[in-house]
Design a protein around this motif. Sequence first.
Motif, PDB file in Angstrom:
ATOM      1  N   ILE A   8     -20.882  83.423  47.923  1.00  0.00           N
ATOM      2  CA  ILE A   8     -20.965  84.266  46.730  1.00  0.00           C
ATOM      3  C   ILE A   8     -19.622  84.930  46.473  1.00  0.00           C
ATOM      4  O   ILE A   8     -19.136  84.978  45.341  1.00  0.00           O
ATOM      5  CB  ILE A   8     -22.070  85.337  46.888  1.00  0.00           C
ATOM      6  CG1 ILE A   8     -23.442  84.679  46.965  1.00  0.00           C
ATOM      7  CG2 ILE A   8     -22.025  86.325  45.725  1.00  0.00           C
ATOM      8  CD1 ILE A   8     -24.567  85.644  47.289  1.00  0.00           C
ATOM      9  N   ALA A   9     -19.004  85.474  47.555  1.00  0.00           N
ATOM     10  CA  ALA A   9     -17.713  86.142  47.423  1.00  0.00           C
ATOM     11  C   ALA A   9     -16.632  85.196  46.906  1.00  0.00           C
ATOM     12  O   ALA A   9     -15.707  85.609  46.202  1.00  0.00           O
ATOM     13  CB  ALA A   9     -17.294  86.732  48.766  1.00  0.00           C
ATOM     14  N   LEU A  10     -16.748  83.923  47.255  1.00  0.00           N
ATOM     15  CA  LEU A  10     -15.787  82.918  46.791  1.00  0.00           C
ATOM     16  C   LEU A  10     -16.101  82.427  45.382  1.00  0.00           C
ATOM     17  O   LEU A  10     -15.351  81.637  44.817  1.00  0.00           O
ATOM     18  CB  LEU A  10     -15.767  81.728  47.756  1.00  0.00           C
ATOM     19  CG  LEU A  10     -15.110  81.978  49.111  1.00  0.00           C
ATOM     20  CD1 LEU A  10     -15.342  80.810  50.051  1.00  0.00           C
ATOM     21  CD2 LEU A  10     -13.605  82.225  48.944  1.00  0.00           C
ATOM     22  N   GLY A  11     -17.226  82.866  44.817  1.00  0.00           N
ATOM     23  CA  GLY A  11     -17.601  82.451  43.480  1.00  0.00           C
ATOM     24  C   GLY A  11     -18.233  81.080  43.416  1.00  0.00           C
ATOM     25  O   GLY A  11     -18.358  80.494  42.334  1.00  0.00           O
ATOM     26  N   LEU A  12     -18.646  80.550  44.570  1.00  0.00           N
ATOM     27  CA  LEU A  12     -19.233  79.210  44.601  1.00  0.00           C
ATOM     28  C   LEU A  12     -20.729  79.232  44.339  1.00  0.00           C
ATOM     29  O   LEU A  12     -21.328  78.187  44.061  1.00  0.00           O
ATOM     30  CB  LEU A  12     -18.960  78.552  45.962  1.00  0.00           C
ATOM     31  CG  LEU A  12     -17.474  78.333  46.285  1.00  0.00           C
ATOM     32  CD1 LEU A  12     -17.316  77.765  47.681  1.00  0.00           C
ATOM     33  CD2 LEU A  12     -16.841  77.406  45.251  1.00  0.00           C
ATOM     34  N   GLU A  58     -25.338  82.925  58.935  1.00  0.00           N
ATOM     35  CA  GLU A  58     -25.320  81.550  59.431  1.00  0.00           C
ATOM     36  C   GLU A  58     -25.216  80.544  58.295  1.00  0.00           C
ATOM     37  O   GLU A  58     -24.532  79.519  58.415  1.00  0.00           O
ATOM     38  CB  GLU A  58     -26.573  81.278  60.264  1.00  0.00           C
ATOM     39  CG  GLU A  58     -26.534  79.950  61.000  1.00  0.00           C
ATOM     40  CD  GLU A  58     -27.711  79.770  61.941  1.00  0.00           C
ATOM     41  OE1 GLU A  58     -27.929  78.645  62.389  1.00  0.00           O
ATOM     42  OE2 GLU A  58     -28.415  80.770  62.228  1.00  0.00           O
ATOM     43  N   ASP A  59     -25.895  80.829  57.184  1.00  0.00           N
ATOM     44  CA  ASP A  59     -25.845  79.888  56.062  1.00  0.00           C
ATOM     45  C   ASP A  59     -24.638  80.119  55.157  1.00  0.00           C
ATOM     46  O   ASP A  59     -24.405  79.369  54.206  1.00  0.00           O
ATOM     47  CB  ASP A  59     -27.136  79.954  55.237  1.00  0.00           C
ATOM     48  CG  ASP A  59     -27.372  81.333  54.633  1.00  0.00           C
ATOM     49  OD1 ASP A  59     -26.513  82.218  54.799  1.00  0.00           O
ATOM     50  OD2 ASP A  59     -28.437  81.525  54.009  1.00  0.00           O
ATOM     51  N   GLY A  60     -23.863  81.167  55.460  1.00  0.00           N
ATOM     52  CA  GLY A  60     -22.647  81.418  54.692  1.00  0.00           C
ATOM     53  C   GLY A  60     -22.885  81.911  53.287  1.00  0.00           C
ATOM     54  O   GLY A  60     -21.967  81.890  52.452  1.00  0.00           O
ATOM     55  N   GLY A 119     -23.658  81.572  42.185  1.00  0.00           N
ATOM     56  CA  GLY A 119     -23.867  82.655  41.220  1.00  0.00           C
ATOM     57  C   GLY A 119     -25.341  82.861  40.954  1.00  0.00           C
ATOM     58  O   GLY A 119     -26.175  82.722  41.850  1.00  0.00           O
ATOM     59  N   GLY A 120     -25.655  83.176  39.739  1.00  0.00           N
ATOM     60  CA  GLY A 120     -27.052  83.365  39.346  1.00  0.00           C
ATOM     61  C   GLY A 120     -27.652  84.607  39.958  1.00  0.00           C
ATOM     62  O   GLY A 120     -27.064  85.689  39.938  1.00  0.00           O
ATOM     63  N   THR A 121     -28.823  84.451  40.556  1.00  0.00           N
ATOM     64  CA  THR A 121     -29.565  85.601  41.085  1.00  0.00           C
ATOM     65  C   THR A 121     -29.359  85.788  42.595  1.00  0.00           C
ATOM     66  O   THR A 121     -30.046  86.582  43.222  1.00  0.00           O
ATOM     67  CB  THR A 121     -31.067  85.425  40.812  1.00  0.00           C
ATOM     68  OG1 THR A 121     -31.515  84.208  41.431  1.00  0.00           O
ATOM     69  CG2 THR A 121     -31.335  85.379  39.314  1.00  0.00           C
ATOM     70  N   ALA A 122     -28.432  85.035  43.181  1.00  0.00           N
ATOM     71  CA  ALA A 122     -28.185  85.162  44.621  1.00  0.00           C
ATOM     72  C   ALA A 122     -27.761  86.589  44.954  1.00  0.00           C
ATOM     73  O   ALA A 122     -26.986  87.211  44.235  1.00  0.00           O
ATOM     74  CB  ALA A 122     -27.096  84.180  45.053  1.00  0.00           C
ATOM     75  N   ARG A 123     -28.304  87.119  46.050  1.00  0.00           N
ATOM     76  CA  ARG A 123     -28.050  88.517  46.430  1.00  0.00           C
ATOM     77  C   ARG A 123     -26.879  88.593  47.401  1.00  0.00           C
ATOM     78  O   ARG A 123     -26.845  87.900  48.406  1.00  0.00           O
ATOM     79  CB  ARG A 123     -29.296  89.116  47.074  1.00  0.00           C
ATOM     80  CG  ARG A 123     -29.144  90.589  47.458  1.00  0.00           C
ATOM     81  CD  ARG A 123     -30.466  91.137  47.982  1.00  0.00           C
ATOM     82  NE  ARG A 123     -30.345  92.543  48.359  1.00  0.00           N
ATOM     83  CZ  ARG A 123     -29.949  92.952  49.564  1.00  0.00           C
ATOM     84  NH1 ARG A 123     -29.670  92.056  50.497  1.00  0.00           N
ATOM     85  NH2 ARG A 123     -29.856  94.240  49.837  1.00  0.00           N
ATOM     86  N   PHE A 124     -25.905  89.452  47.062  1.00  0.00           N
ATOM     87  CA  PHE A 124     -24.722  89.638  47.900  1.00  0.00           C
ATOM     88  C   PHE A 124     -24.914  90.860  48.785  1.00  0.00           C
ATOM     89  O   PHE A 124     -25.311  91.927  48.316  1.00  0.00           O
ATOM     90  CB  PHE A 124     -23.484  89.829  47.014  1.00  0.00           C
ATOM     91  CG  PHE A 124     -22.216  90.084  47.781  1.00  0.00           C
ATOM     92  CD1 PHE A 124     -21.539  89.048  48.395  1.00  0.00           C
ATOM     93  CD2 PHE A 124     -21.701  91.375  47.889  1.00  0.00           C
ATOM     94  CE1 PHE A 124     -20.361  89.277  49.094  1.00  0.00           C
ATOM     95  CE2 PHE A 124     -20.531  91.614  48.587  1.00  0.00           C
ATOM     96  CZ  PHE A 124     -19.856  90.554  49.188  1.00  0.00           C
ATOM     97  N   GLU A 125     -24.636  90.704  50.077  1.00  0.00           N
ATOM     98  CA  GLU A 125     -24.757  91.814  51.017  1.00  0.00           C
ATOM     99  C   GLU A 125     -23.384  92.137  51.586  1.00  0.00           C
ATOM    100  O   GLU A 125     -22.680  91.262  52.089  1.00  0.00           O
ATOM    101  CB  GLU A 125     -25.717  91.438  52.157  1.00  0.00           C
ATOM    102  CG  GLU A 125     -25.969  92.591  53.118  1.00  0.00           C
ATOM    103  CD  GLU A 125     -26.924  92.198  54.241  1.00  0.00           C
ATOM    104  OE1 GLU A 125     -27.134  93.028  55.143  1.00  0.00           O
ATOM    105  OE2 GLU A 125     -27.438  91.061  54.208  1.00  0.00           O
ATOM    106  N   SER A 126     -22.986  93.414  51.484  1.00  0.00           N
ATOM    107  CA  SER A 126     -21.675  93.820  51.978  1.00  0.00           C
ATOM    108  C   SER A 126     -21.788  94.457  53.356  1.00  0.00           C
ATOM    109  O   SER A 126     -22.861  94.910  53.762  1.00  0.00           O
ATOM    110  CB  SER A 126     -21.007  94.794  51.000  1.00  0.00           C
ATOM    111  OG  SER A 126     -21.790  95.958  50.839  1.00  0.00           O
TER     112      SER A 126
END
Length: 304
Positions: free
Chosen positions: A69-73, A62-64, A75-82
Amino acid sequence: MNAPYDHEALWLKAKLFLNRAMDNDEARSFDEQAMWASLALELLAKAALARASPLLIAVPTEDGMNVLIALGLIGGTARFESVPAKTLYSRCEKAFKPFSKAEAGKISQARNEYLHGVSAGFTLIPEAAWWPRYWAQAVIVVAACDKEIEDLVGDSRATLVRDHLDQNKKNVEHRTEMLLERARQRRAQYDAGTLPARVAGEWQPGQLLTAGLSHSQEEPCPACGRQGVIEGEDVSDVDTQYERIDEDYEVIVTLTVDSEFFSCPHCGLVLDNYQLLEQAGIQPTFEAEGDDSDIPYEGDYGND
Protein backbone atom coordinates in the motif's frame (compact mmCIF):
# COMPACT_ATOMS: atom_id res chain seq x y z
CA MET A 1 -9.33 11.18 -0.38
CA ASN A 2 -5.77 11.45 0.91
CA ALA A 3 -3.68 8.31 1.33
CA PRO A 4 -3.14 7.40 5.02
CA TYR A 5 0.62 7.72 4.54
CA ASP A 6 0.47 11.12 2.78
CA HIS A 7 2.95 13.28 4.69
CA GLU A 8 1.14 16.51 3.81
CA ALA A 9 -2.16 15.16 5.17
CA LEU A 10 -0.38 14.02 8.35
CA TRP A 11 1.17 17.49 8.67
CA LEU A 12 -2.20 19.20 8.33
CA LYS A 13 -3.74 16.96 10.97
CA ALA A 14 -0.84 17.69 13.34
CA LYS A 15 -1.37 21.39 12.66
CA LEU A 16 -5.06 21.07 13.55
CA PHE A 17 -4.28 19.24 16.80
CA LEU A 18 -1.60 21.73 17.84
CA ASN A 19 -3.92 24.66 17.29
CA ARG A 20 -6.37 22.93 19.63
CA ALA A 21 -3.55 22.40 22.10
CA MET A 22 -2.62 26.09 22.04
CA ASP A 23 -6.18 27.33 22.18
CA ASN A 24 -6.54 30.09 24.77
CA ASP A 25 -10.07 29.02 25.64
CA GLU A 26 -10.21 29.03 29.45
CA ALA A 27 -12.52 26.00 29.35
CA ARG A 28 -9.68 23.87 27.96
CA SER A 29 -7.49 22.56 30.79
CA PHE A 30 -3.74 21.93 30.56
CA ASP A 31 -4.45 18.17 30.61
CA GLU A 32 -6.55 18.48 27.48
CA GLN A 33 -4.03 20.80 25.81
CA ALA A 34 -1.20 18.37 26.56
CA MET A 35 -3.23 15.46 25.19
CA TRP A 36 -3.80 17.23 21.85
CA ALA A 37 -0.12 18.25 21.76
CA SER A 38 1.04 14.67 22.37
CA LEU A 39 -1.13 13.43 19.51
CA ALA A 40 0.30 16.18 17.30
CA LEU A 41 3.87 15.13 18.13
CA GLU A 42 3.16 11.59 16.99
CA LEU A 43 1.67 12.90 13.74
CA LEU A 44 4.65 15.20 13.17
CA ALA A 45 7.03 12.28 13.64
CA LYS A 46 4.95 10.21 11.24
CA ALA A 47 4.85 13.04 8.67
CA ALA A 48 8.64 13.55 8.85
CA LEU A 49 9.33 9.84 8.27
CA ALA A 50 6.65 9.44 5.59
CA ARG A 51 8.09 12.42 3.76
CA ALA A 52 11.35 10.51 3.45
CA SER A 53 9.53 7.28 2.56
CA PRO A 54 6.06 5.89 3.39
CA LEU A 55 7.79 2.56 4.02
CA LEU A 56 9.22 4.03 7.25
CA ILE A 57 5.77 4.14 8.85
CA ALA A 58 4.31 0.92 7.41
CA VAL A 59 3.85 -2.06 9.72
CA PRO A 60 5.64 -5.03 8.11
CA THR A 61 3.37 -8.06 7.74
CA GLU A 62 3.90 -11.52 6.31
CA ASP A 63 1.78 -10.79 3.25
CA GLY A 64 3.44 -7.40 2.78
CA MET A 65 0.07 -5.62 2.57
CA ASN A 66 1.13 -2.39 4.32
CA VAL A 67 4.35 -2.15 2.36
CA LEU A 68 2.50 -2.71 -0.93
CA ILE A 69 0.00 0.00 0.00
CA ALA A 70 2.82 2.39 0.95
CA LEU A 71 4.44 1.74 -2.43
CA GLY A 72 1.15 2.53 -4.18
CA LEU A 73 0.84 -0.98 -5.61
CA ILE A 74 -2.45 -1.67 -3.82
CA GLY A 75 -5.27 0.85 -3.58
CA GLY A 76 -9.02 0.81 -3.22
CA THR A 77 -10.37 -0.12 0.19
CA ALA A 78 -7.20 -1.82 1.48
CA ARG A 79 -6.48 -0.76 5.07
CA PHE A 80 -3.07 0.73 5.86
CA GLU A 81 -1.61 0.18 9.33
CA SER A 82 1.20 2.40 10.59
CA VAL A 83 3.84 1.60 13.21
CA PRO A 84 3.25 2.58 16.86
CA ALA A 85 4.62 5.73 18.50
CA LYS A 86 7.50 3.85 20.14
CA THR A 87 8.80 2.74 16.74
CA LEU A 88 8.22 6.18 15.20
CA TYR A 89 10.28 7.86 17.91
CA SER A 90 13.05 5.27 17.70
CA ARG A 91 13.38 5.86 13.96
CA CYS A 92 13.21 9.64 14.39
CA GLU A 93 16.03 9.50 16.94
CA LYS A 94 18.24 7.76 14.38
CA ALA A 95 17.19 9.88 11.40
CA PHE A 96 16.67 13.34 12.89
CA LYS A 97 19.34 14.26 15.43
CA PRO A 98 19.02 15.35 18.22
CA PHE A 99 15.46 14.00 18.58
CA SER A 100 15.13 11.96 21.78
CA LYS A 101 12.94 8.85 21.81
CA ALA A 102 13.15 8.86 25.61
CA GLU A 103 11.71 12.37 25.94
CA ALA A 104 9.05 11.74 23.28
CA GLY A 105 8.23 8.38 24.88
CA LYS A 106 7.54 10.06 28.23
CA ILE A 107 4.97 12.27 26.51
CA SER A 108 3.24 9.26 24.93
CA GLN A 109 3.28 7.30 28.19
CA ALA A 110 1.71 10.19 30.07
CA ARG A 111 -1.00 10.46 27.42
CA ASN A 112 -1.76 6.74 27.56
CA GLU A 113 -1.98 6.85 31.34
CA TYR A 114 -4.26 9.87 31.14
CA LEU A 115 -6.58 8.18 28.63
CA HIS A 116 -6.50 4.59 29.87
CA GLY A 117 -5.21 4.67 33.45
CA VAL A 118 -6.73 5.71 36.74
CA SER A 119 -4.90 9.03 37.03
CA ALA A 120 -6.96 12.16 36.36
CA GLY A 121 -3.90 14.27 35.55
CA PHE A 122 -1.82 14.22 32.38
CA THR A 123 1.61 14.55 33.97
CA LEU A 124 3.33 15.38 37.24
CA ILE A 125 5.52 17.91 35.41
CA PRO A 126 4.21 21.49 35.87
CA GLU A 127 2.77 23.15 32.78
CA ALA A 128 5.51 25.80 32.73
CA ALA A 129 8.18 23.07 32.51
CA TRP A 130 6.25 20.68 30.26
CA TRP A 131 5.88 22.95 27.22
CA PRO A 132 9.61 23.80 26.88
CA ARG A 133 10.49 20.10 26.94
CA TYR A 134 7.70 19.33 24.47
CA TRP A 135 8.78 21.97 21.95
CA ALA A 136 12.43 20.91 22.18
CA GLN A 137 11.35 17.64 20.50
CA ALA A 138 8.58 18.97 18.26
CA VAL A 139 10.76 21.61 16.60
CA ILE A 140 13.17 18.88 15.39
CA VAL A 141 10.51 16.93 13.49
CA VAL A 142 9.03 20.19 12.19
CA ALA A 143 12.43 20.95 10.64
CA ALA A 144 12.57 17.37 9.29
CA CYS A 145 9.38 18.19 7.39
CA ASP A 146 11.23 21.20 5.90
CA LYS A 147 8.78 23.50 7.65
CA GLU A 148 9.06 26.41 10.08
CA ILE A 149 7.28 26.90 13.39
CA GLU A 150 5.23 29.65 11.73
CA ASP A 151 3.93 27.08 9.22
CA LEU A 152 2.65 24.96 12.09
CA VAL A 153 1.17 27.44 14.57
CA GLY A 154 1.08 30.77 12.74
CA ASP A 155 3.08 33.97 13.28
CA SER A 156 1.28 35.08 16.43
CA ARG A 157 1.96 31.84 18.31
CA ALA A 158 5.48 31.29 16.96
CA THR A 159 6.84 33.82 19.46
CA LEU A 160 5.39 31.77 22.33
CA VAL A 161 7.01 28.60 20.96
CA ARG A 162 10.40 30.32 20.73
CA ASP A 163 10.02 31.50 24.31
CA HIS A 164 9.52 27.87 25.32
CA LEU A 165 12.60 26.83 23.32
CA ASP A 166 14.68 29.53 25.02
CA GLN A 167 13.42 28.33 28.40
CA ASN A 168 14.34 24.74 27.58
CA LYS A 169 17.87 25.86 26.67
CA LYS A 170 18.15 27.58 30.05
CA ASN A 171 16.80 24.45 31.77
CA VAL A 172 19.41 22.29 30.04
CA GLU A 173 22.16 24.73 31.04
CA HIS A 174 21.03 24.73 34.66
CA ARG A 175 20.64 20.95 34.84
CA THR A 176 24.06 20.35 33.28
CA GLU A 177 25.77 22.74 35.69
CA MET A 178 23.92 21.16 38.61
CA LEU A 179 25.10 17.66 37.61
CA LEU A 180 28.69 18.82 37.12
CA GLU A 181 28.77 20.69 40.43
CA ARG A 182 27.23 17.76 42.31
CA ALA A 183 29.86 15.40 40.86
CA ARG A 184 32.68 17.79 41.88
CA GLN A 185 31.21 18.11 45.35
CA ARG A 186 30.81 14.36 45.73
CA ARG A 187 34.46 13.76 44.81
CA ALA A 188 35.67 16.56 47.11
CA GLN A 189 33.68 15.10 50.02
CA TYR A 190 35.14 11.66 49.35
CA ASP A 191 38.71 13.01 49.26
CA ALA A 192 38.09 14.92 52.50
CA GLY A 193 36.50 11.91 54.20
CA THR A 194 33.20 13.74 54.71
CA LEU A 195 31.04 11.90 52.17
CA PRO A 196 27.69 11.09 53.87
CA ALA A 197 27.18 7.39 54.61
CA ARG A 198 24.02 7.22 52.49
CA VAL A 199 25.83 8.61 49.41
CA ALA A 200 28.85 6.39 50.08
CA GLY A 201 26.53 3.39 50.09
CA GLU A 202 25.33 4.31 46.59
CA TRP A 203 28.62 5.40 45.03
CA GLN A 204 32.33 4.79 45.52
CA PRO A 205 35.22 5.82 43.22
CA GLY A 206 35.88 3.11 40.64
CA GLN A 207 32.25 2.04 40.45
CA LEU A 208 31.19 1.51 36.82
CA LEU A 209 28.12 3.53 35.84
CA THR A 210 28.13 2.63 32.15
CA ALA A 211 24.96 1.96 30.17
CA GLY A 212 26.30 -1.10 28.35
CA LEU A 213 25.91 0.35 24.84
CA SER A 214 27.64 -1.37 21.92
CA HIS A 215 30.55 1.05 21.52
CA SER A 216 32.60 3.02 24.03
CA GLN A 217 35.73 5.11 24.34
CA GLU A 218 37.56 6.93 27.10
CA GLU A 219 36.70 10.61 27.39
CA PRO A 220 37.95 13.28 29.84
CA CYS A 221 35.31 14.03 32.45
CA PRO A 222 34.00 17.63 32.26
CA ALA A 223 33.53 17.62 36.06
CA CYS A 224 36.75 16.17 37.50
CA GLY A 225 39.10 15.94 34.50
CA ARG A 226 39.81 12.22 34.98
CA GLN A 227 39.04 9.59 32.36
CA GLY A 228 35.36 8.73 31.98
CA VAL A 229 33.55 6.66 29.35
CA ILE A 230 31.52 7.89 26.40
CA GLU A 231 29.13 5.34 24.86
CA GLY A 232 26.97 5.05 21.79
CA GLU A 233 24.89 2.58 19.80
CA ASP A 234 24.52 4.15 16.36
CA VAL A 235 27.40 4.11 13.84
CA SER A 236 27.37 7.06 11.43
CA ASP A 237 30.48 6.15 9.41
CA VAL A 238 32.83 3.18 8.83
CA ASP A 239 36.40 3.76 7.68
CA THR A 240 38.30 0.75 6.33
CA GLN A 241 42.08 0.67 5.85
CA TYR A 242 44.23 -2.27 4.71
CA GLU A 243 47.74 -2.70 6.07
CA ARG A 244 50.13 -5.13 4.40
CA ILE A 245 51.91 -7.52 6.77
CA ASP A 246 54.39 -9.79 4.94
CA GLU A 247 52.34 -11.66 2.33
CA ASP A 248 48.96 -10.85 3.84
CA TYR A 249 46.76 -7.84 4.54
CA GLU A 250 45.25 -6.80 7.85
CA VAL A 251 42.00 -4.84 7.82
CA ILE A 252 41.73 -1.90 10.20
CA VAL A 253 38.16 -0.75 10.81
CA THR A 254 37.43 2.57 12.54
CA LEU A 255 33.86 3.45 13.48
CA THR A 256 32.41 6.92 13.96
CA VAL A 257 29.79 6.54 16.70
CA ASP A 258 27.13 9.01 17.86
CA SER A 259 27.66 10.01 21.51
CA GLU A 260 24.69 9.02 23.68
CA PHE A 261 25.85 8.42 27.26
CA PHE A 262 28.74 9.55 29.46
CA SER A 263 29.75 8.30 32.89
CA CYS A 264 32.73 8.86 35.16
CA PRO A 265 33.76 6.26 37.76
CA HIS A 266 35.91 8.83 39.58
CA CYS A 267 33.24 11.40 40.51
CA GLY A 268 29.97 9.64 39.66
CA LEU A 269 28.93 12.04 36.89
CA VAL A 270 26.29 10.66 34.50
CA LEU A 271 25.04 12.51 31.42
CA ASP A 272 22.32 10.49 29.74
CA ASN A 273 21.07 12.50 26.77
CA TYR A 274 22.35 14.44 23.78
CA GLN A 275 21.45 17.88 25.14
CA LEU A 276 23.37 17.36 28.38
CA LEU A 277 26.38 15.98 26.50
CA GLU A 278 26.39 18.95 24.13
CA GLN A 279 26.03 21.46 26.94
CA ALA A 280 28.89 19.82 28.87
CA GLY A 281 31.17 20.20 25.84
CA ILE A 282 31.41 16.51 24.92
CA GLN A 283 31.87 15.89 21.20
CA PRO A 284 28.77 14.61 19.33
CA THR A 285 30.70 11.64 17.92
CA PHE A 286 33.70 9.52 18.87
CA GLU A 287 35.86 6.91 17.18
CA ALA A 288 35.87 3.25 18.20
CA GLU A 289 37.65 0.20 16.90
CA GLY A 290 35.56 -2.10 14.72
CA ASP A 291 36.09 -5.42 12.98
CA ASP A 292 35.18 -7.22 9.74
CA SER A 293 31.53 -7.58 10.79
CA ASP A 294 31.15 -3.78 10.79
CA ILE A 295 32.08 -3.42 7.12
CA PRO A 296 28.89 -2.72 5.10
CA TYR A 297 27.88 -5.61 2.88
CA GLU A 298 27.65 -4.41 -0.73
CA GLY A 299 26.00 -7.53 -2.16
CA ASP A 300 26.94 -9.75 -5.06
CA TYR A 301 27.33 -8.55 -8.59
CA GLY A 302 26.95 -10.42 -11.85
CA ASN A 303 24.39 -12.91 -13.06
CA ASP A 304 25.89 -16.19 -11.80
